[in-house]
Design a protein around this motif. Structure first.
Motif, short mmCIF file in Angstrom:
data_model
loop_
_atom_site.label_atom_id
_atom_site.label_comp_id
_atom_site.label_asym_id
_atom_site.label_seq_id
_atom_site.Cartn_x
_atom_site.Cartn_y
_atom_site.Cartn_z
N ILE A 89 36.14 31.66 33.04
CA ILE A 89 36.04 32.59 34.16
C ILE A 89 35.26 33.81 33.68
CG2 ILE A 89 37.31 34.13 35.72
CD1 ILE A 89 39.63 32.18 35.65
N TYR B 90 31.50 27.23 34.30
CA TYR B 90 32.12 28.54 34.46
C TYR B 90 32.08 28.98 35.92
CZ TYR B 90 27.25 30.29 34.38
OH TYR B 90 25.91 30.51 34.64
N VAL B 91 32.96 29.94 36.22
CA VAL B 91 33.05 30.55 37.55
C VAL B 91 32.80 32.04 37.38
CG1 VAL B 91 34.55 30.95 39.54
CG2 VAL B 91 34.77 28.83 38.24
N MET C 18 38.67 32.61 42.11
CA MET C 18 37.91 32.23 40.93
C MET C 18 38.74 31.32 40.02
SD MET C 18 36.08 35.91 40.20
CE MET C 18 35.23 35.45 38.69
N ALA D 61 39.01 27.90 41.65
CA ALA D 61 37.77 27.14 41.48
C ALA D 61 37.63 26.62 40.05
CB ALA D 61 36.57 28.02 41.85
N ALA D 62 38.04 27.43 39.07
CA ALA D 62 37.93 27.01 37.67
C ALA D 62 38.79 25.78 37.40
CB ALA D 62 38.32 28.16 36.75
N MET E 261 37.21 22.70 39.00
CA MET E 261 36.09 22.21 38.21
C MET E 261 36.59 21.47 36.97
SD MET E 261 33.56 25.53 38.45
CE MET E 261 32.26 24.84 37.41
N ALA F 52 27.95 25.90 37.32
CA ALA F 52 28.38 27.28 37.56
C ALA F 52 28.69 27.42 39.04
CB ALA F 52 27.28 28.26 37.16
N ARG F 53 29.73 28.17 39.33
CA ARG F 53 30.11 28.41 40.73
C ARG F 53 30.28 29.90 40.92
NH1 ARG F 53 35.16 25.60 43.97
NH2 ARG F 53 34.94 26.80 45.91
N GLN F 54 29.53 30.46 41.87
CA GLN F 54 29.57 31.89 42.14
C GLN F 54 30.38 32.16 43.41
OE1 GLN F 54 25.75 33.78 42.39
NE2 GLN F 54 26.59 35.78 42.91
N LEU F 55 31.27 33.15 43.33
CA LEU F 55 32.05 33.57 44.48
C LEU F 55 31.61 34.98 44.89
CD1 LEU F 55 33.80 31.22 43.25
CD2 LEU F 55 35.74 32.33 44.34
#
Length: 348
Positions: free
Chosen positions: A156, A167-168, A307, A310-311, A314, A330-333
């Motif tokens: 995170i 990663y988030v 976040m 989501a982590a 994933m 990668a995931r963006q919030l």
């Protein structure tokens, strides 16, 4: 003829009967294994949800190589709201997938045991994977310990080595820049910043956003405008004391988290300053403290629970894929600015 729903404890046999598939197929779906078509998988999952089936973690562990335990790793636990929000989000994702959540702390390097104790504990914990929160997500010894243990992991808000793992994140730098520019657009020209811990990547990015905003307006931040903090309210109080003692004190203070902003409010009250008439104070995170403070704190909403959720998603989605770290994702919030009562234009 449609069967009546079972009246006792729902079992995997009940799910298989309702879906018209074998017990093995249901097991594959629950354990997120391959070999099941998308349509069948979706039908089984819908029935699992409808019938309220909860897998028996102990039984699943005995019949597979997994423990169904997800670890969430912290270093500092003083920021109780942050720790709580991470746990809530991670727990939501674990419950949906039939996993249990375990919280562990890595003691700071100067403490007895430290990272070495954490590394030894990993060998006994039987985690299927772990989520690393700041600053553990950037600590080279922690990363080495997790990788040596052969555990999948998702980070995170890491600050470096983005290619190392999934990663988030949210854009702390952009959010801090917008927060600073909001103060500038109110008319503030002497805007101070209370920094966070040096080893915390989000603190660095928030400081960068503050500096970038002022430079975009043709102002080079003075070194004395940036006061050291530790993400704790007392450090915000002490930092504000130093800022208010400057010959030309700031008209606005941007604290890198809400805890320090609340400390800034207390210091302003000690000096008889009215917020926001005499001094504007803004924070970052949007904790319950921000809403409960007086005046209510203008801040940035960080989707902490989302976040963490989501982590974990994933992490679980990557189980069984040996390329988890090589297949970096990668995931963006998104964040949002929250306008309350602690910021206003400066007095003329």
């Amino acid at each position: 003829m449609q069967r009546d729903p079972p009246t006792g404890k729902i079992t995997i046999v009940d799910i298989a009967r309702a879906a018209g598939v074998s017990i093995k197929t249901v097991s594959r779906v629950i354990n997120q294994e391959e070999g099941v078509g998308d349509e069948t998988r979706a039908r089984v999952l819908e029935i699992v949800t409808t019938m309220g089936y909860r897998p028996n973690v102990s039984a699943r562990s005995l019949s597979s190589r997994r423990s169904y335990l997800i670890g969430v790793i912290f270093m500092r636990v003083g920021a109780y709201h942050y720790v709580g929000e991470v746990q809530v989000g991670a727990m939501r994702a674990c419950r949906r997938a039939g996993y249990h959540l375990v919280v562990e702390q890595v003691l700071p390097p100067e403490a007895v045991g430290g990272v070495q104790g954490f590394a030894e504990g990993l060998r006994d914990a039987r985690f299927d994977g772990v989520v690393l929160t700041p600053p553990t997500c950037d600590d080279p010894e922690v990363l080495a310990a997790v990788e040596t243990a052969g555990l999948p992991y998702v980070r995170i808000a890491p600050h470096r080595e983005f290619e190392r793992s999934p990663y988030v994140f949210m854009d702390d730098r952009k959010a801090a820049r917008e927060q600073t520019l909001r103060l500038w657009n109110m008319g503030h020209r002497r805007i101070a910043f209370i920094d966070g811990p040096a080893d915390h990547g989000s603190a660095t990015r928030r400081r960068q956003g503050y500096i970038e905003a002022l430079r975009d307006r043709g102002v080079e931040p003075r070194p004395e405008w940036i006061a050291k903090g530790e993400f704790l309210s007392l450090s915000g109080f002490d930092a504000t004391e130093r800022l208010l003692a400057l010959p030309e004190r700031p008209t606005a203070i941007f604290a890198a988290n809400d805890e320090m902003a609340v400390g800034a409010l207390a210091a302003a009250a000690k000096h008889g300053l009215s917020v926001p008439r005499d001094l504007s104070v803004v924070g970052f995170d949007d904790t319950p403290t921000a809403e409960a403070a007086w005046p209510r704190l203008t801040t940035v909403h960080q989707p902490t629970a989302e976040m963490a959720e989501a982590a974990v998603e994933m992490l679980i989605d990557g189980f069984g894929d040996e390329r988890l770290r090589a297949r970096v994702a990668a995931r963006q919030l998104d964040y949002s600015l929250v306008q309350r009562d602690s910021a206003a234009p400066p007095l003329a």
